[in-house]
Design an enzyme around this catalytic site. Sequence first.
Site, PDB file in Angstrom:
ATOM      1  N   ALA A 128      -2.512   1.644  13.767  1.00  7.98           N
ATOM      2  CA  ALA A 128      -3.750   1.487  13.014  1.00  7.98           C
ATOM      3  C   ALA A 128      -4.724   0.559  13.731  1.00  7.98           C
ATOM      4  O   ALA A 128      -5.862   0.425  13.304  1.00  7.98           O
ATOM      5  CB  ALA A 128      -3.439   0.957  11.621  1.00  7.98           C
ATOM      6  N   LYS A 137      11.950  -5.934  10.266  1.00  6.28           N
ATOM      7  CA  LYS A 137      11.492  -4.689   9.683  1.00  6.28           C
ATOM      8  C   LYS A 137      10.491  -4.931   8.569  1.00  6.28           C
ATOM      9  O   LYS A 137      10.745  -5.686   7.649  1.00  6.28           O
ATOM     10  CB  LYS A 137      12.709  -3.942   9.124  1.00  6.28           C
ATOM     11  CG  LYS A 137      12.409  -2.606   8.510  1.00  6.28           C
ATOM     12  CD  LYS A 137      11.953  -1.607   9.553  1.00  6.28           C
ATOM     13  CE  LYS A 137      11.623  -0.296   8.863  1.00  6.28           C
ATOM     14  NZ  LYS A 137      10.252   0.083   9.032  1.00  6.28           N
ATOM     15  N   LYS A 149       0.822  -1.215   0.000  1.00  4.33           N
ATOM     16  CA  LYS A 149       0.000   0.000   0.000  1.00  4.33           C
ATOM     17  C   LYS A 149       0.858   1.269   0.000  1.00  4.33           C
ATOM     18  O   LYS A 149       0.604   2.191  -0.788  1.00  4.33           O
ATOM     19  CB  LYS A 149      -0.912  -0.040   1.234  1.00  4.33           C
ATOM     20  CG  LYS A 149      -1.984   1.003   1.282  1.00  4.33           C
ATOM     21  CD  LYS A 149      -3.132   0.566   2.195  1.00  4.33           C
ATOM     22  CE  LYS A 149      -2.705  -0.263   3.383  1.00  4.33           C
ATOM     23  NZ  LYS A 149      -2.344   0.460   4.568  1.00  4.33           N
ATOM     24  N   THR A 156       3.922   1.534  -0.979  1.00  2.00           N
ATOM     25  CA  THR A 156       4.652   1.569  -2.250  1.00  2.00           C
ATOM     26  C   THR A 156       3.756   2.136  -3.353  1.00  2.00           C
ATOM     27  O   THR A 156       4.197   2.978  -4.152  1.00  2.00           O
ATOM     28  CB  THR A 156       5.139   0.148  -2.599  1.00  2.00           C
ATOM     29  OG1 THR A 156       5.867  -0.365  -1.484  1.00  2.00           O
ATOM     30  CG2 THR A 156       6.020   0.145  -3.825  1.00  2.00           C
ATOM     31  N   TRP A 161       6.952  -0.775  -7.814  1.00  5.41           N
ATOM     32  CA  TRP A 161       8.137  -1.272  -7.103  1.00  5.41           C
ATOM     33  C   TRP A 161       9.326  -1.324  -8.070  1.00  5.41           C
ATOM     34  O   TRP A 161      10.395  -0.814  -7.764  1.00  5.41           O
ATOM     35  CB  TRP A 161       7.861  -2.667  -6.515  1.00  5.41           C
ATOM     36  CG  TRP A 161       8.874  -3.081  -5.489  1.00  5.41           C
ATOM     37  CD1 TRP A 161       8.761  -3.007  -4.129  1.00  5.41           C
ATOM     38  CD2 TRP A 161      10.190  -3.627  -5.736  1.00  5.41           C
ATOM     39  NE1 TRP A 161       9.897  -3.451  -3.516  1.00  5.41           N
ATOM     40  CE2 TRP A 161      10.799  -3.840  -4.473  1.00  5.41           C
ATOM     41  CE3 TRP A 161      10.915  -3.947  -6.887  1.00  5.41           C
ATOM     42  CZ2 TRP A 161      12.076  -4.358  -4.326  1.00  5.41           C
ATOM     43  CZ3 TRP A 161      12.214  -4.456  -6.743  1.00  5.41           C
ATOM     44  CH2 TRP A 161      12.779  -4.663  -5.474  1.00  5.41           C
ATOM     45  N   PHE A 187      -3.622  -0.625   7.419  1.00  8.45           N
ATOM     46  CA  PHE A 187      -4.362  -1.886   7.215  1.00  8.45           C
ATOM     47  C   PHE A 187      -5.352  -1.801   6.037  1.00  8.45           C
ATOM     48  O   PHE A 187      -5.168  -0.980   5.132  1.00  8.45           O
ATOM     49  CB  PHE A 187      -5.078  -2.309   8.494  1.00  8.45           C
ATOM     50  CG  PHE A 187      -4.154  -2.569   9.653  1.00  8.45           C
ATOM     51  CD1 PHE A 187      -2.894  -3.144   9.475  1.00  8.45           C
ATOM     52  CD2 PHE A 187      -4.531  -2.243  10.956  1.00  8.45           C
ATOM     53  CE1 PHE A 187      -2.048  -3.401  10.549  1.00  8.45           C
ATOM     54  CE2 PHE A 187      -3.689  -2.488  12.031  1.00  8.45           C
ATOM     55  CZ  PHE A 187      -2.449  -3.064  11.821  1.00  8.45           C
ATOM     56  N   PHE A 219       3.250  -8.530  -8.909  1.00  2.12           N
ATOM     57  CA  PHE A 219       4.462  -9.212  -8.441  1.00  2.12           C
ATOM     58  C   PHE A 219       4.993 -10.063  -9.587  1.00  2.12           C
ATOM     59  O   PHE A 219       4.226 -10.485 -10.452  1.00  2.12           O
ATOM     60  CB  PHE A 219       4.135 -10.110  -7.234  1.00  2.12           C
ATOM     61  CG  PHE A 219       4.165  -9.380  -5.922  1.00  2.12           C
ATOM     62  CD1 PHE A 219       3.267  -8.347  -5.656  1.00  2.12           C
ATOM     63  CD2 PHE A 219       5.086  -9.709  -4.934  1.00  2.12           C
ATOM     64  CE1 PHE A 219       3.283  -7.674  -4.448  1.00  2.12           C
ATOM     65  CE2 PHE A 219       5.104  -9.038  -3.721  1.00  2.12           C
ATOM     66  CZ  PHE A 219       4.211  -8.020  -3.477  1.00  2.12           C
ATOM     67  N   ARG A 238       2.652   8.297   6.729  1.00  5.50           N
ATOM     68  CA  ARG A 238       3.084   8.240   8.129  1.00  5.50           C
ATOM     69  C   ARG A 238       4.593   8.106   8.261  1.00  5.50           C
ATOM     70  O   ARG A 238       5.268   7.621   7.353  1.00  5.50           O
ATOM     71  CB  ARG A 238       2.437   7.033   8.815  1.00  5.50           C
ATOM     72  CG  ARG A 238       0.971   7.224   9.108  1.00  5.50           C
ATOM     73  CD  ARG A 238       0.361   5.976   9.682  1.00  5.50           C
ATOM     74  NE  ARG A 238       0.278   4.924   8.679  1.00  5.50           N
ATOM     75  CZ  ARG A 238      -0.031   3.669   8.933  1.00  5.50           C
ATOM     76  NH1 ARG A 238      -0.266   3.284  10.173  1.00  5.50           N
ATOM     77  NH2 ARG A 238      -0.088   2.776   7.964  1.00  5.50           N
TER      78      ARG A 238
END
Lengths: 561, 561
Positions: B278, B110, B76, B78, B414, B306, B386, B99
């Site tokens: 969230a 991470k 999201k 990205t 991406w 989310f 993807f 954010r």
Amino acid sequence: MLQIDIKSDIEIAQDAKLKPIKKIVSKLGLSEDDIELYGKYKAKLTYETIEGLKKNKDGKVILVTSINPTPAGEGKSTVTVGLGDALTKLGKKALIAIREPSLGPTMGIKGGATGGGYAQVLPMEEINLHFTGDFHAITTANNALAALIDNHIHQGNEMQIDTRRIVWKRSLDLNDRALRQVVVGLGGPSQGVPREDGFDITVASEIMAVLCLATDLLDLKRRLSQMVVAYNLHKEPVTVKDLGVEGALTLLLKDALRPNIVQTIEHTPAFVHGGPFANIAHGCNSVMATNAAIKLADYIVTEGGFGADLGAEKFLHIKTRAANFKPEAVVIVATIRALKMHGGQKKADLHMENIKALQGGLQNLQKHIETIQAFGLPYVVAINRFVSDTNEEVMELMNWCKKHEYPVALTDVWAKGGEGGIELAEKLLEVINKSEGQFNYLYSLDLPIDEKIRRIVQKVYGGKDVEFSGKAMKQLADFERFGWGQLPVCMAKTQYSLSDDPQQLGRPENFTIHVRELKPKIGAGFIVALTGDVMTMPGLPKKPAANLMDVDECGKAKGLF
Amino acid sequence: MLQIDIKSDIEIAQDAKLKPIKKIVSKLGLSEDDIELYGKYKAKLTYETIEGLKKNKDGKVILVTSINPTPAGEGKSTVTVGLGDALTKLGKKALIAIREPSLGPTMGIKGGATGGGYAQVLPMEEINLHFTGDFHAITTANNALAALIDNHIHQGNEMQIDTRRIVWKRSLDLNDRALRQVVVGLGGPSQGVPREDGFDITVASEIMAVLCLATDLLDLKRRLSQMVVAYNLHKEPVTVKDLGVEGALTLLLKDALRPNIVQTIEHTPAFVHGGPFANIAHGCNSVMATNAAIKLADYIVTEGGFGADLGAEKFLHIKTRAANFKPEAVVIVATIRALKMHGGQKKADLHMENIKALQGGLQNLQKHIETIQAFGLPYVVAINRFVSDTNEEVMELMNWCKKHEYPVALTDVWAKGGEGGIELAEKLLEVINKSEGQFNYLYSLDLPIDEKIRRIVQKVYGGKDVEFSGKAMKQLADFERFGWGQLPVCMAKTQYSLSDDPQQLGRPENFTIHVRELKPKIGAGFIVALTGDVMTMPGLPKKPAANLMDVDECGKAKGLF
């Protein structure tokens, strides 16, 4: 009492007209590309700039110290700032290098750490609050390490860390007595392993001392890796290197290590960087800042925390060794008020003339003068004048100095800024020019730890001997076995007295110092010797300063002292 | 499997050539004087600049949301970044508003919060670590408040705070399970009053939500003053205003409230500011940033945490009400991989074509489309491609959208940055131009709290009803009595399912949501409804990412993901 309509420190600070920091650094031969701005009035040097300075010649370092502090106040930071301004007024290329204040006490009862009156570093509110985030980075690194230790134990405790012997505490840059002693890891098997713990204020974190003694990023990482965090079930030390997280901690500190540059009210450049506790740590601004300052200016005015027995001793034995420079001269700050307290006058009566009390208190000043002489350094006594001082009192002190041939100067930098420090600056340049002395340490690193402590007690405090508790005796043996015997000592002693009894003002003699416990700070590179209870997490008072603090709709601070 | 030699996010980020942020803001009509620099590539708007924007006309806000997240990933952030770049490529004046990531998870495992691949905001390492210090300021304000509460109790407890009913927790921006449940104030009468306490991660602090919903400094102070910190012995709420420290907290947050501006790899300006959880909070970037962005650009691309059941619902019901703007359109991000998981395929098999699983998962996407339609907003489904997606799978999804007349676009940001988002951007501009809809809330603030929750359950989750525990029932009555009935609701529900059972993927029906407890966040301005256990302090994994993190001697980060 004399009634004068005077402005408060924050009013003076907010009325001052700052220049863009890129203009300030141009006085040092630096361009905008040599710094990273944090707003218009704060900046950090870049690593490239620091590297590039190495070819420059060295300036002269002047240490500002004082008699043993009393509740009457000495104004050491104020004199430091004012002396920098005065040297600038005399046409010298001068730089000030002082500590960053801790945010925590701001919420309680603030003792200004950015100078006072017309001898302040600016922007005062920002330096006293988050500044450039250095302390927050240290808090984060400190607590990340704590979380990683507890996580190691929770995930199987491969290194057999003894949960009763974890010496690494958590920290916050706040005054919070409720966090002094806590139990963590409660709530069952998924919530970690229960154990006793505690929080120190961030300035008491070993990471603060490490950051302030590191000479570059690699040295920072080396020091961090050596920090002892716990002992295992075989009572052997467990270090950050054993946990394998020195890289992560260094990464968290990569910007905090770079010196901050700001300005005084009179636009003299000032490094304000690092702020280790002066009791359980060494109490000086960072080596990174001082070493950069040495390459950028001809005269660097810096200070050590508390009186000469603690601040100057640690500056000269610990900091100069880590930073590898020799100081040029020392300023010993004294006030008539504080000397009268050392001579027995009560705080409530300090506004009244009392020549006899003053005479009685002079012996405290004398001891510190003798100590600086023993280090082989030229010095000037700076009398930081207060409005309540009478001419008779000032004359008495001046004449006493002259009789003993102690170089002395009156200063009035609080009210007059650099102008009020001209006499001091001139006297200082004179003693530096005349000096034939040779700086020497008062103990060698080759001595055993207990002998180093004894040397400090005898040569700096003027005490008779040192006595070690059973625990400390055992630690002395352990520490030699662990290979820590070559480190310097960092004394944790009351700042109020030359002895370990805060009631003994003036110049106590024939006393013994009692070492209760030792603390290994292997990353910082010193062994702390505790001679009494040391408060490492302050509390808030009944009426906290926080209740008076505010900000207007444009972001202007109110109620900061 | 396809083997491609691809660079990691940090490699792409570090290879990118940044432009000075003062050049970036010039695209928005801002000069160097409108910002305060934090280094060369980060800046904050000044309050004067923000005030001056008010006369500008309003841009269009585009919300990026998604299907219910799965371990397969949706991308999201990205897509949000890539869409901003794509709009810029089409010649539009676009701004991204997202954010700030939390530092804590960086030390653990991470999940990138700054976009990914060629759709990232930069400087990635700094944004992921201390950035401009906003979170540190929030941590400090949070813990200063905790210290002031404990100090009030220690100093006599004039307000009769019930130490068993203190709801204000301490916080750190770290993953530290050992701090979830603690006992503080141990050690005797001078160390405070013993009581149970706990630490949340900073992003879960109410102050984070307050900062992100405040419209200016005065609104920030008003909200802070209303925060409930405890109940007294009469079970009445005790607020920050009762403690009298809202001014001090606002002062600590005065710079944190100002939006941060950075750039994407393709130099599109981006606000990165604020980061509330969230789950127990509303999960959107700050109102200050979004409102400033609306005045600075024609198209503002932003996101909610989310899936659309949580992120979009809270964005539309909570944030737009606080900020007082109407959104223009919504992008619903879906991936073939995640849809196949919703259709029953296992994570390990996601690289294998499975049309049937894809078809089964489409109902999850369909429910979110229906929800956005119910809000009266135009939308585009963004298929975030993807490399493992087969052409048959992509065609199946495209055809399904076309059959239902759902606007759809393929994206590949991406790998391709803004270029990969052109199709989406064009489709989006098309639906905005064609839109005749009227944005409307799905519940009115006048409804009682339980009825607001019921509306969300029925209209957004597609559930049958809501059931309240005995505790929650009692709280509903108390909250109305305390005057909190007019506030919106902030649902704390699993993000993985439309229901409150994380196992129920796809589109569950006829389910009941169970509200266990309510939490009053009066400063933030919402009532949290807890439907299950919510983790507010994460832990570290057995092999923390911290062990791989490092920095070289020039300050370049290594091992950040």
